[in-house]
Design a protein around this motif. Structure first.
Motif, short mmCIF file in Angstrom:
data_model
loop_
_atom_site.label_atom_id
_atom_site.label_comp_id
_atom_site.label_asym_id
_atom_site.label_seq_id
_atom_site.Cartn_x
_atom_site.Cartn_y
_atom_site.Cartn_z
N ILE A 1 0.84 -1.18 0.00
CA ILE A 1 0.00 0.00 0.00
C ILE A 1 0.89 1.23 0.00
N HIS A 2 0.38 2.30 -0.63
CA HIS A 2 1.18 3.50 -0.79
C HIS A 2 1.62 4.06 0.54
N GLU A 3 2.77 4.75 0.55
CA GLU A 3 3.17 5.55 1.69
C GLU A 3 2.89 7.00 1.35
N ASN A 4 2.63 7.80 2.36
CA ASN A 4 2.42 9.22 2.12
C ASN A 4 3.71 9.86 1.64
N ASN A 5 3.58 10.75 0.69
CA ASN A 5 4.75 11.41 0.11
C ASN A 5 4.53 12.91 0.14
N ASP B 1 -7.40 15.62 1.92
CA ASP B 1 -6.54 14.64 2.59
C ASP B 1 -6.18 13.49 1.66
N PHE B 2 -7.12 13.02 0.88
CA PHE B 2 -6.82 11.91 -0.03
C PHE B 2 -5.96 12.39 -1.20
N LYS C 1 -5.07 15.04 8.01
CA LYS C 1 -4.85 16.26 8.79
C LYS C 1 -6.04 17.20 8.75
N LYS C 2 -6.65 17.36 7.59
CA LYS C 2 -7.79 18.26 7.46
C LYS C 2 -8.99 17.75 8.24
N ILE C 3 -9.23 16.46 8.17
CA ILE C 3 -10.37 15.88 8.89
C ILE C 3 -10.15 15.98 10.39
#
Length: 488
Positions: free
Chosen positions: A98-102, A279-280, A423-425
């Motif tokens: 699964i992707h990591e945040n970048n 966020d997504f 973060k926004k949520i």
């Protein structure tokens, strides 16, 4: 039996404009440097991936590490028939596929590269196979009285045992999966069209009916013509065929007019949509992968969408068992659960070729990861007002018989599972909601590892369903008033 419609929700995405090609054709040097492709094949096959090197006629060779943690440069996708381009930029995948945040990923500013290639050439083979089913409807020949050659009664029973042993987490995973499936057009539009889920009260009736039917498949022989499980398979398949026939026979404009009319009649609740999208977008590796259409229109209840509906029932709990109270589950138990849903998919009209539950546990997990990376995450970047409204109605309706959950807790837990830094949520919720979310995490990820607590959780949900099934008229009127107040 209740007559509430409970058709299984399917998937695919909204139509929207996409990023236009910004490459200056006169700049030959820029083309030379950037007009190459990376073909990604089987992106999440357990650290055993290889990124195939493809040489563009006008570009140098490009090759990358075989590890899933490799940084993928720019990948452009295109549908020839729809002139649609999608892209992937600086995406990292962790060891689970699964992707990591970048932090360097910029959804809005990243440029696409003009590629005269079919998108299917660059998708994982499992996703390409599912896409082939977009133009194929439900099997017309009834299969309910015929056991397939691959059917294994021992595996089937093992799957039923898994479902009931981890019923609390399985139920919660199925509810979160509906938020995913709502984000795709060919599953969401029938939901609006049938007008059975647009308020908390109608959602309560619809999904209570669905949960009880699914529970009957966990507890009874689906091939026994005298069982409630057999009857429920027959009812669900009949509803699918009826709605499919009606919607696929209508003019596209007629469907849009009815959907728009029904939506305009509602006071849509959608205060968090923009935060969820942002966020997504900050974490998503792709712009949306678009669906192909038959004669420029959606084919409702097609083989692809029915297959991916199976993901909604098995995907999250099989891919992340430790986050849904099933950390102690064995591979044999989860293989059985997959076989159970392979059988149910077959009975509901999914051809073996498109059955999402084909293969081993590893095969299905990898298929789930591909679907999440290539379809689910991009789809959440394009959610609509009606998506949030119907999702809120779902969670509120379920809370009528299993209290304690909210939409905010549900979407944040889904972000936690999918590794989205929300973060926004988070900035929009109260400390009380945050505290309750932590309780959910503690319960599902740790407390349910203890058999006594797992049994208590399962018993609480089963008791809640039993009570809800027998609610008095006075109680139903009370819930209707709560629903009306929610809709104001």
């Amino acid at each position: 039996m209740q007559e509430t419609n409970n058709e299984i929700i399917n998937l695919t995405t909204d139509e929207r404009d996409v990023v236009q090609n910004e490459i200056t054709k006169n700049d030959k040097n820029l083309q030379e440097k950037e007009s190459y492709l990376i073909s990604v094949e089987e992106l999440s096959n357990n650290n055993n991936e290889s990124l195939k090197k493809i040489n563009s006629p006008q570009s140098p060779s490009v090759s990358f590490s075989e590890s899933q943690s490799s940084v993928l440069k720019t990948l452009s996708f295109k549908f020839d028939n729809n002139n649609i381009i999608d892209n992937l930029t600086d995406v990292k995948f962790n060891s689970s596929g699964i992707h990591e945040n970048n932090n360097n990923f910029n959804y809005e500013k990243d440029k696409d590269i003009d590629v005269n290639e079919d998108i299917n050439s660059y998708l994982p083979s499992e996703i390409r196979l599912l896409q082939d089913g977009l133009d194929k409807g439900l099997q017309k020949t009834s299969t309910q009285d015929i056991r397939p050659e691959w059917f294994d009664i021992n595996k089937f029973k093992k799957g039923q045992e898994f479902a009931m042993k981890y019923y609390f987490g399985v139920n919660f995973a199925e509810m979160l999966s509906l938020l995913i499936l709502f984000s795709f057009d060919d599953g969401f539009q029938p939901l609006i069209f049938t007008d059975q889920s647009g308020t908390p009260y109608t959602s309560f009736k619809r999904y209570l009916s669905t949960v009880l039917r699914v529970k009957s498949w966990f507890e009874n022989d689906v091939f026994d013509t005298n069982s409630i499980a057999y009857y429920n398979i027959k009812i669900v398949r009949s509803m699918h065929e009826s709605i499919s026939k009606k919607m696929n026979s209508l003019n596209v404009n007629d469907i849009d007019d009815k959907i728009n009319r029904l939506l305009n009649e509602k006071n849509l609740k959608c205060s968090l949509k923009n935060s969820i999208k942002e966020d997504f977008k900050s974490s998503c590796p792709f712009n949306r992968i678009y669906q192909r259409k038959t004669n420029n229109r959606i084919l409702y209840f097609n083989q692809c969408s029915m297959s991916i509906t199976q993901f909604g029932f098995i995907g999250l709990v099989i891919t992340y068992p430790d986050k849904f109270g099933a950390a102690n589950a064995t591979d044999e138990e989860m293989e059985g659960f997959i076989h159970l849903w392979k059988t149910i998919g077959y009975l509901l009209g999914i051809e073996d070729k498109y059955n999402f539950c084909n293969g081993s546990l590893i095969d299905v997990r990898n298929r789930c990861k591909d679907l999440i990376n290539y379809c689910v995450l991009p789809s959440f970047c394009n959610i609509t007002n009606e998506w949030e409204h119907f999702s809120r109605c779902l969670v509120k309706g379920v809370s009528f018989y299993v209290p304690g959950n909210t939409f905010e807790i549900s979407i944040l837990y889904l972000c936690y599972v999918l590794n989205i830094k929300a973060k926004k949520i988070y900035s929009s919720i109260s400390w009380l909601t945050y505290f309750r979310l932590q309780i959910f995490k503690f319960t599902l990820c740790f407390a349910l590892r203890f058999p006594i607590l797992l049994n208590l959780a399962n018993k609480s949900v089963k008791s809640a369903l039993s009570r809800a099934k027998n609610f008095s008229n006075e109680k139903l009127e009370e819930l209707g008033e709560i629903s009306d107040e929610f809709m104001k």
